[in-house]
Write a protein that holds these residues in place. Structure first.
Motif, mmCIF file in Angstrom:
data_model
loop_
_atom_site.group_PDB
_atom_site.id
_atom_site.type_symbol
_atom_site.label_atom_id
_atom_site.label_comp_id
_atom_site.label_asym_id
_atom_site.label_seq_id
_atom_site.Cartn_x
_atom_site.Cartn_y
_atom_site.Cartn_z
ATOM 1 N N GLN A 272 -1.012 11.958 -20.582
ATOM 2 C CA GLN A 272 -0.532 13.268 -19.826
ATOM 3 C C GLN A 272 0.839 13.533 -19.126
ATOM 4 O O GLN A 272 1.603 14.569 -18.877
ATOM 5 C CB GLN A 272 -1.499 13.190 -18.150
ATOM 6 C CG GLN A 272 -2.931 13.626 -18.435
ATOM 7 C CD GLN A 272 -3.776 13.686 -17.127
ATOM 8 O OE1 GLN A 272 -3.925 14.826 -16.989
ATOM 9 N NE2 GLN A 272 -3.835 12.478 -16.608
ATOM 10 N N SER B 298 -1.158 17.256 -15.266
ATOM 11 C CA SER B 298 -1.835 16.076 -14.959
ATOM 12 C C SER B 298 -3.061 16.037 -13.969
ATOM 13 O O SER B 298 -3.055 16.473 -12.923
ATOM 14 C CB SER B 298 -0.955 15.097 -14.835
ATOM 15 O OG SER B 298 0.200 14.936 -15.477
ATOM 16 N N LEU B 299 -4.367 15.546 -14.614
ATOM 17 C CA LEU B 299 -5.383 15.437 -13.739
ATOM 18 C C LEU B 299 -5.324 14.085 -13.048
ATOM 19 O O LEU B 299 -4.921 13.117 -13.638
ATOM 20 C CB LEU B 299 -6.621 15.427 -14.459
ATOM 21 C CG LEU B 299 -6.812 16.884 -15.515
ATOM 22 C CD1 LEU B 299 -8.193 16.717 -16.116
ATOM 23 C CD2 LEU B 299 -6.754 18.069 -14.250
ATOM 24 N N SER B 300 -5.727 14.113 -11.588
ATOM 25 C CA SER B 300 -5.732 12.913 -11.141
ATOM 26 C C SER B 300 -7.185 12.285 -11.722
ATOM 27 O O SER B 300 -8.047 12.615 -11.042
ATOM 28 C CB SER B 300 -5.598 13.042 -9.545
ATOM 29 O OG SER B 300 -5.631 11.701 -9.029
#
Length: 159
Positions: free
Chosen positions: A19, A153-155
């Motif tokens: 990411q 970006s995904l957490s």
């Protein structure tokens, strides 16, 4: 509904590395996550095959390519038939300036994110959209003055 992927800590570290920079070599990713290249490659391949990784892309700066105006468009309709939804989805798909489309709960039915270079450019997109999509009750535009936060970006939650 999508099946929830089973991710371990190494998978999450691989995904976080990708990411941040999808152009990293397998060797660089493997070094970051503490694997050798073959197991790292196999994990990435599995994550792709399972649909966790949809694709790898280059992110462009809209302003530097002449598309520095972001417009959010709320759409309301009274027609929710399958045939109308098909026309709507095809219309959204063929207008390249529409970069996101979300179906919503609440008073608005859809939210579009549109990237254009000028007010005139947006007006052209707006006219094309309303020409293609019948039975619109309301189309309301809001222009972004500033992007305070932008991330792709995904957490990733830990399991």
């Amino acid at each position: 509904m999508s099946k929830l992927a089973k991710l371990d800590d190494i998978d999450r570290r691989i995904l976080n590395a990708l990411q941040q920079d999808a152009s990293l070599s397998i060797q660089d990713i493997a070094d970051k996550v503490g694997l050798s290249t073959n197991p790292c490659w196999r994990r990435i391949k599995r994550l792709e095959d399972e649909g966790v990784i949809l694709k790898r892309v280059a992110l462009l700066d809209p302003a530097t390519v002449g598309l520095g105006i972001t417009v959010f468009v709320s759409v309301r309709t009274e027609n929710h038939s399958k045939s109308w939804l098909d026309v709507f989805a095809r219309s959204v798909d063929i207008i390249p300036e529409i970069i996101e489309c979300h179906r919503l709960t609440g008073k608005d039915d859809y939210l579009l994110k549109i990237q254009v270079g000028s007010i005139d450019h947006y007006d052209h997109v707006y006219k094309r959209f309303v020409e293609l999509v019948p039975n619109l009750v309301d189309v309301s535009s809001t222009f972004s003055m500033e992007t305070v936060k932008f991330s792709t970006s995904l957490s990733l939650p830990s399991n």
